[in-house]
Design a protein around this motif. Structure first.
Motif, PDB file in Angstrom:
ATOM      1  N   SER A 195      50.671  -9.676 -28.217  1.00 42.57           N
ATOM      2  CA  SER A 195      50.437 -11.009 -27.654  1.00 42.57           C
ATOM      3  C   SER A 195      50.402 -10.993 -26.128  1.00 42.57           C
ATOM      4  CB  SER A 195      51.532 -11.969 -28.118  1.00 42.57           C
ATOM      5  OG  SER A 195      51.544 -12.053 -29.522  1.00 42.57           O
ATOM      6  N   LEU A 196      50.925  -9.942 -25.522  1.00 39.14           N
ATOM      7  CA  LEU A 196      50.909  -9.863 -24.054  1.00 39.14           C
ATOM      8  C   LEU A 196      49.488  -9.883 -23.508  1.00 39.14           C
ATOM      9  CD1 LEU A 196      53.750  -7.275 -23.317  1.00 39.14           C
ATOM     10  CD2 LEU A 196      53.775  -9.728 -22.885  1.00 39.14           C
ATOM     11  N   ALA A 197      48.547  -9.353 -24.276  1.00 38.30           N
ATOM     12  CA  ALA A 197      47.147  -9.352 -23.830  1.00 38.30           C
ATOM     13  C   ALA A 197      46.639 -10.780 -23.698  1.00 38.30           C
ATOM     14  CB  ALA A 197      46.281  -8.567 -24.818  1.00 38.30           C
ATOM     15  N   THR A 198      46.993 -11.640 -24.663  1.00 39.97           N
ATOM     16  CA  THR A 198      46.581 -13.045 -24.593  1.00 39.97           C
ATOM     17  C   THR A 198      47.232 -13.740 -23.416  1.00 39.97           C
ATOM     18  OG1 THR A 198      46.331 -13.110 -27.003  1.00 39.97           O
ATOM     19  CG2 THR A 198      46.513 -15.235 -25.858  1.00 39.97           C
ATOM     20  N   LEU A 199      48.515 -13.467 -23.194  1.00 37.32           N
ATOM     21  CA  LEU A 199      49.220 -14.078 -22.063  1.00 37.32           C
ATOM     22  C   LEU A 199      48.631 -13.607 -20.734  1.00 37.32           C
ATOM     23  CD1 LEU A 199      52.949 -13.984 -23.246  1.00 37.32           C
ATOM     24  CD2 LEU A 199      51.375 -15.919 -23.228  1.00 37.32           C
ATOM     25  N   ARG A 200      48.210 -12.345 -20.695  1.00 37.95           N
ATOM     26  CA  ARG A 200      47.578 -11.835 -19.473  1.00 37.95           C
ATOM     27  C   ARG A 200      46.261 -12.553 -19.210  1.00 37.95           C
ATOM     28  NH1 ARG A 200      49.916  -6.682 -20.793  1.00 37.95           N
ATOM     29  NH2 ARG A 200      48.174  -6.184 -22.163  1.00 37.95           N
ATOM     30  N   GLU A 201      45.502 -12.830 -20.265  1.00 42.51           N
ATOM     31  CA  GLU A 201      44.235 -13.558 -20.114  1.00 42.51           C
ATOM     32  C   GLU A 201      44.485 -14.963 -19.560  1.00 42.51           C
ATOM     33  OE1 GLU A 201      42.233 -13.612 -23.839  1.00 42.51           O
ATOM     34  OE2 GLU A 201      41.972 -11.435 -23.938  1.00 42.51           O
ATOM     35  N   ILE A 202      45.540 -15.606 -20.050  1.00 41.62           N
ATOM     36  CA  ILE A 202      45.888 -16.944 -19.576  1.00 41.62           C
ATOM     37  C   ILE A 202      46.280 -16.899 -18.105  1.00 41.62           C
ATOM     38  CG2 ILE A 202      47.599 -18.789 -19.813  1.00 41.62           C
ATOM     39  CD1 ILE A 202      47.576 -18.216 -22.852  1.00 41.62           C
ATOM     40  N   THR A 203      47.081 -15.906 -17.736  1.00 44.86           N
ATOM     41  CA  THR A 203      47.498 -15.748 -16.344  1.00 44.86           C
ATOM     42  C   THR A 203      46.302 -15.451 -15.453  1.00 44.86           C
ATOM     43  OG1 THR A 203      49.657 -14.913 -17.041  1.00 44.86           O
ATOM     44  CG2 THR A 203      49.000 -14.448 -14.778  1.00 44.86           C
ATOM     45  N   GLU A 204      45.380 -14.640 -15.948  1.00 43.41           N
ATOM     46  CA  GLU A 204      44.206 -14.256 -15.161  1.00 43.41           C
ATOM     47  C   GLU A 204      43.333 -15.452 -14.834  1.00 43.41           C
ATOM     48  OE1 GLU A 204      41.520 -12.399 -12.902  1.00 43.41           O
ATOM     49  OE2 GLU A 204      43.483 -11.622 -13.520  1.00 43.41           O
ATOM     50  N   ALA A 205      43.324 -16.459 -15.704  1.00 43.07           N
ATOM     51  CA  ALA A 205      42.531 -17.661 -15.429  1.00 43.07           C
ATOM     52  C   ALA A 205      43.027 -18.338 -14.150  1.00 43.07           C
ATOM     53  CB  ALA A 205      42.619 -18.628 -16.613  1.00 43.07           C
ATOM     54  N   ALA A 206      44.342 -18.431 -13.992  1.00 44.29           N
ATOM     55  CA  ALA A 206      44.915 -19.017 -12.773  1.00 44.29           C
ATOM     56  C   ALA A 206      44.679 -18.089 -11.583  1.00 44.29           C
ATOM     57  CB  ALA A 206      46.403 -19.263 -12.962  1.00 44.29           C
ATOM     58  N   TYR A 207      44.841 -16.787 -11.813  1.00 42.92           N
ATOM     59  CA  TYR A 207      44.620 -15.797 -10.756  1.00 42.92           C
ATOM     60  C   TYR A 207      43.196 -15.894 -10.210  1.00 42.92           C
ATOM     61  CZ  TYR A 207      47.710 -11.984  -9.222  1.00 42.92           C
ATOM     62  OH  TYR A 207      48.626 -11.217  -8.547  1.00 42.92           O
ATOM     63  N   ALA A 208      42.222 -16.026 -11.118  1.00 42.44           N
ATOM     64  CA  ALA A 208      40.816 -16.080 -10.710  1.00 42.44           C
ATOM     65  C   ALA A 208      40.546 -17.304  -9.845  1.00 42.44           C
ATOM     66  CB  ALA A 208      39.916 -16.091 -11.946  1.00 42.44           C
ATOM     67  N   ALA A 209      41.154 -18.435 -10.206  1.00 38.34           N
ATOM     68  CA  ALA A 209      40.960 -19.656  -9.419  1.00 38.34           C
ATOM     69  C   ALA A 209      41.555 -19.498  -8.021  1.00 38.34           C
ATOM     70  CB  ALA A 209      41.598 -20.839 -10.140  1.00 38.34           C
ATOM     71  N   ILE A 210      42.743 -18.910  -7.950  1.00 39.65           N
ATOM     72  CA  ILE A 210      43.403 -18.677  -6.658  1.00 39.65           C
ATOM     73  C   ILE A 210      42.569 -17.721  -5.811  1.00 39.65           C
ATOM     74  CG2 ILE A 210      45.396 -17.542  -5.584  1.00 39.65           C
ATOM     75  CD1 ILE A 210      47.061 -18.684  -7.946  1.00 39.65           C
ATOM     76  N   ARG A 211      42.102 -16.648  -6.447  1.00 44.70           N
ATOM     77  CA  ARG A 211      41.312 -15.637  -5.739  1.00 44.70           C
ATOM     78  C   ARG A 211      40.046 -16.248  -5.140  1.00 44.70           C
ATOM     79  NH1 ARG A 211      40.586 -12.568  -9.864  1.00 44.70           N
ATOM     80  NH2 ARG A 211      42.517 -11.381  -9.686  1.00 44.70           N
ATOM     81  N   GLN A 212      39.405 -17.131  -5.903  1.00 42.87           N
ATOM     82  CA  GLN A 212      38.174 -17.773  -5.439  1.00 42.87           C
ATOM     83  C   GLN A 212      38.420 -18.611  -4.190  1.00 42.87           C
ATOM     84  OE1 GLN A 212      36.415 -20.299  -8.428  1.00 42.87           O
ATOM     85  NE2 GLN A 212      34.761 -20.982  -7.100  1.00 42.87           N
ATOM     86  N   VAL A 213      39.516 -19.362  -4.191  1.00 45.05           N
ATOM     87  CA  VAL A 213      39.838 -20.209  -3.038  1.00 45.05           C
ATOM     88  C   VAL A 213      40.172 -19.350  -1.821  1.00 45.05           C
ATOM     89  CG1 VAL A 213      41.461 -21.907  -2.123  1.00 45.05           C
ATOM     90  CG2 VAL A 213      40.637 -22.123  -4.461  1.00 45.05           C
ATOM     91  N   LEU A 214      40.948 -18.300  -2.025  1.00 48.58           N
ATOM     92  CA  LEU A 214      41.326 -17.432  -0.909  1.00 48.58           C
ATOM     93  C   LEU A 214      40.114 -16.722  -0.312  1.00 48.58           C
ATOM     94  CD1 LEU A 214      44.614 -15.972  -2.401  1.00 48.58           C
ATOM     95  CD2 LEU A 214      44.436 -17.475  -0.408  1.00 48.58           C
ATOM     96  N   GLN A 215      39.205 -16.270  -1.161  1.00 53.71           N
ATOM     97  CA  GLN A 215      37.984 -15.617  -0.661  1.00 53.71           C
ATOM     98  C   GLN A 215      37.178 -16.577   0.203  1.00 53.71           C
ATOM     99  OE1 GLN A 215      36.409 -14.376  -4.472  1.00 53.71           O
ATOM    100  NE2 GLN A 215      36.983 -12.237  -4.131  1.00 53.71           N
TER     101      GLN A 215
END
Length: 202
Positions: free
Chosen positions: A119-139
């Protein structure tokens, strides 16, 4: 008692809605599939046909919750004029989400996982969604000269860990309001912004 039989998609939606209420009421540990059978008026066989266990159900609910959060975030991004404001809007959203009982059930669920859990893979995918949004704003902020020209992954980690840490601490403060949780998150990110913003943009 007459057991309910619904079209597949309607049945899955109904099960998820009832499961959310169950997890909110009892938490992850105390909720059972027997409880869900009673709530949905479905047989165990029918229930397990759609979801093989409680964990799969809970992860599906988390995925749906993340999608709803992402939709809110997209709308907020469209309304905010600068990368700094967008990060503060995200902090506000994270803070208000601490009021969601489902997030409290997530904290309980996370403690049941081992490092080998699939299940950690699913949780990582969920976390990555927030990470991607943050990364986009910072870029965007670095490109516009608003933020310092630091490695994007380092900046993303700093913002994500600030938000995640604030959320973890807020979950230990159960008697506060959504406004109070939001203020704590926003103030934490404001302090971070002082460190990553260029002098002429502060």
């Amino acid at each position: 008692m007459t057991r309910r039989r619904l079209p597949a998609e309607e049945a899955k939606t109904m099960i998820l809605n009832q499961a959310k209420l169950l997890f909110i009421e009892k938490g992850y540990d105390r909720a059972t599939m027997d409880d869900l059978c009673a709530l949905t008026q479905m047989s165990k066989g029918n229930l397990y046909h759609h979801f093989k266990n409680k964990e799969v159900l809970f992860l599906q609910l988390l995925t749906r919750h993340t999608e709803q959060m992402s939709q809110k975030w997209v709308r907020l991004m469209q309304q905010s004029s600068s990368p700094g404001e967008q990060l503060l809007e995200m902090a506000d959203l994270f803070g208000r989400d601490c009021e969601s009982p489902l997030i409290r059930a997530l904290d309980e669920y996370a403690r049941t996982l081992s490092s080998e859990s699939e299940s950690l893979a699913t949780l990582r995918e969920i976390t990555e969604a927030a990470y991607a949004a943050i990364r986009q704003v910072l870029q965007a902020g670095v490109k516009q000269g608003v933020f310092i020209n630091e490695d994007i992954e380092t900046l993303s980690f700093a913002v994500m860990s600030t938000l995640a840490g604030a959320t973890q601490l807020c979950l230990t403060m159960p008697n506060r309001s959504g406004d109070e949780y939001a203020t704590l998150h926003v103030n934490a990110v404001k302090l971070l912004l002082k460190g990553i913003s260029k002098e002429d943009s502060k």
